[in-house]
Design an enzyme around this catalytic site. Sequence first.
Site, PDB file in Angstrom:
ATOM      1  NE  ARG A   1      -1.751  -2.295   2.861  1.00 34.81           N
ATOM      2  CZ  ARG A   1      -1.660  -3.607   2.366  1.00 34.81           C
ATOM      3  NH1 ARG A   1      -2.707  -4.128   1.995  1.00 34.81           N
ATOM      4  NH2 ARG A   1      -0.754  -4.596   2.811  1.00 34.81           N
ATOM      5  CB  THR A   2       3.414   2.400   2.288  1.00 34.09           C
ATOM      6  OG1 THR A   2       2.691   2.041   3.623  1.00 34.09           O
ATOM      7  CG2 THR A   2       4.269   3.848   2.528  1.00 34.09           C
TER       8      THR A   2
ATOM      9  CE  LYS B   1      26.192  -4.231  -8.532  1.00 35.00           C
ATOM     10  NZ  LYS B   1      26.500  -3.386  -9.517  1.00 35.00           N
TER      11      LYS B   1
ATOM     12  CG  HIS C   1       4.207   3.993   8.798  1.00 35.45           C
ATOM     13  ND1 HIS C   1       4.114   4.837   7.650  1.00 35.45           N
ATOM     14  CD2 HIS C   1       3.650   2.832   8.310  1.00 35.45           C
ATOM     15  CE1 HIS C   1       3.639   4.009   6.412  1.00 35.45           C
ATOM     16  NE2 HIS C   1       3.403   2.763   6.791  1.00 35.45           N
TER      17      HIS C   1
HETATM   18  C1  NCD Z   1       2.079  -1.423   7.973  1.00 34.86           C
HETATM   19  C2  NCD Z   1       3.579  -1.192   8.037  1.00 34.86           C
HETATM   20  O1  NCD Z   1       4.315  -1.303   7.146  1.00 34.86           O
HETATM   21  O2  NCD Z   1       4.124  -0.801   9.400  1.00 34.86           O
HETATM   22  N1  NCD Z   1       1.706  -1.445   7.028  1.00 34.86           N
HETATM   23  C3  NCD Z   1       1.415  -0.312   5.961  1.00 34.86           C
HETATM   24  O3  NCD Z   1       2.212   0.470   5.949  1.00 34.86           O
HETATM   25  N2  NCD Z   1       0.180  -0.114   5.799  1.00 34.86           N
HETATM   26  C4  NCD Z   1       1.714  -2.217   9.240  1.00 34.86           C
HETATM   27  C5  NCD Z   1       2.217  -3.852   9.073  1.00 34.86           C
HETATM   28  O4  NCD Z   1       2.966  -4.002   8.195  1.00 34.86           O
HETATM   29  O5  NCD Z   1       1.677  -4.414   9.629  1.00 34.86           O
END
Ligand code: NCD
Length: 308
Positions: A52-53, A80, A129
């Site tokens: 998603r991100t 590398k 995040h």
């Molecule tokens: C999350 C992450 O990467 O921290 N996913 C995301 O970005 N939607 C949550 C997860 O991986 O569980």
Amino acid sequence: MDLITMDDLTNDESISLLEDARRLMPVADGSAYLPLLEGKVLGNLFFENSTRTRLSFETAMKRLGGEVLNLSDVGSSVKKGETLYDTMQMIDGYADIAVIRHPRQGAAQYAADAVEIPILNAGDGAGNHPTQTLLDLFTIKQGHGTIQDLRVVLVGDLRYGRTVHSLSHALSRFGASLTFVSPESLMMPEEIVRDLKSNGCDVAETSDLLSVLGSSDVVYMTRIQRERFPDEAEYEKVAGIYTINSDDLANAPSNLMIMHPLPRVSEIHPSIDSTSHAWYFRQAFNGVPTRMALLCRSLGVPIPEVIN
Ligand code: NCD
């Protein structure tokens, strides 16, 4: 402007980003085309898995007319043995802005310090995040009409989960009462709880999810972060510990929002998907307008008042 933790945004700045994201909705869903970022290049640097991100940043940039460079550790010189510092020097020259996800906590700040271009933290190990938090806040506003003074339950891996670290911090600044639900071994880190409380946030901790479902506005489920456990046997002890299904929601308030940053493993039974409580897929889509707003802001590009 970098975005490394939610501390980089004031409440007013977060609210104005959510407002920009709302205005950009027709561009996000493809019904309008607005090439505000034409000629700009985004470096998408993913040293950890992502669906998603990474894809929503890419969609956001492309729908605004910009270009995207994708770097992952597969197929790049990272394999590398190139250092993050050196990789960042290259990106500084190739892109106008970069998004970075890295397994090491603090890596996004390190990357930001190494370059001139704006850096957006898309997850640094068990740290933060913040771009997820913006889309979470946007989704909460869609569901409840406000992000102020809500009762929010955060469930699952609160120790290693970077989404809940950033989200709890942001929510506390908007007057939320927070309930943390986790097994003992995955409780919210003490320093975060201390911080939240010292900012006047009302925090409760329990391991009993069902007891709090009836008195909440939002239940935010999270995956147990298997990849962060030093010992697989410790993961096995807590794997699948919290799951909810539609029967569990029988007495829940009708406007209770069930959210999840995704990917889900077994936390939310598919029987919830078709109920009005299910917000997680809309939440994932909301990565597009919120990340559009953030890209424009970080590149100093204003968003028109009216878009059609
Ligand atoms: C999350 C992450 O990467 O921290 N996913 C995301 O970005 N939607 C949550 C997860 O991986 O569980």
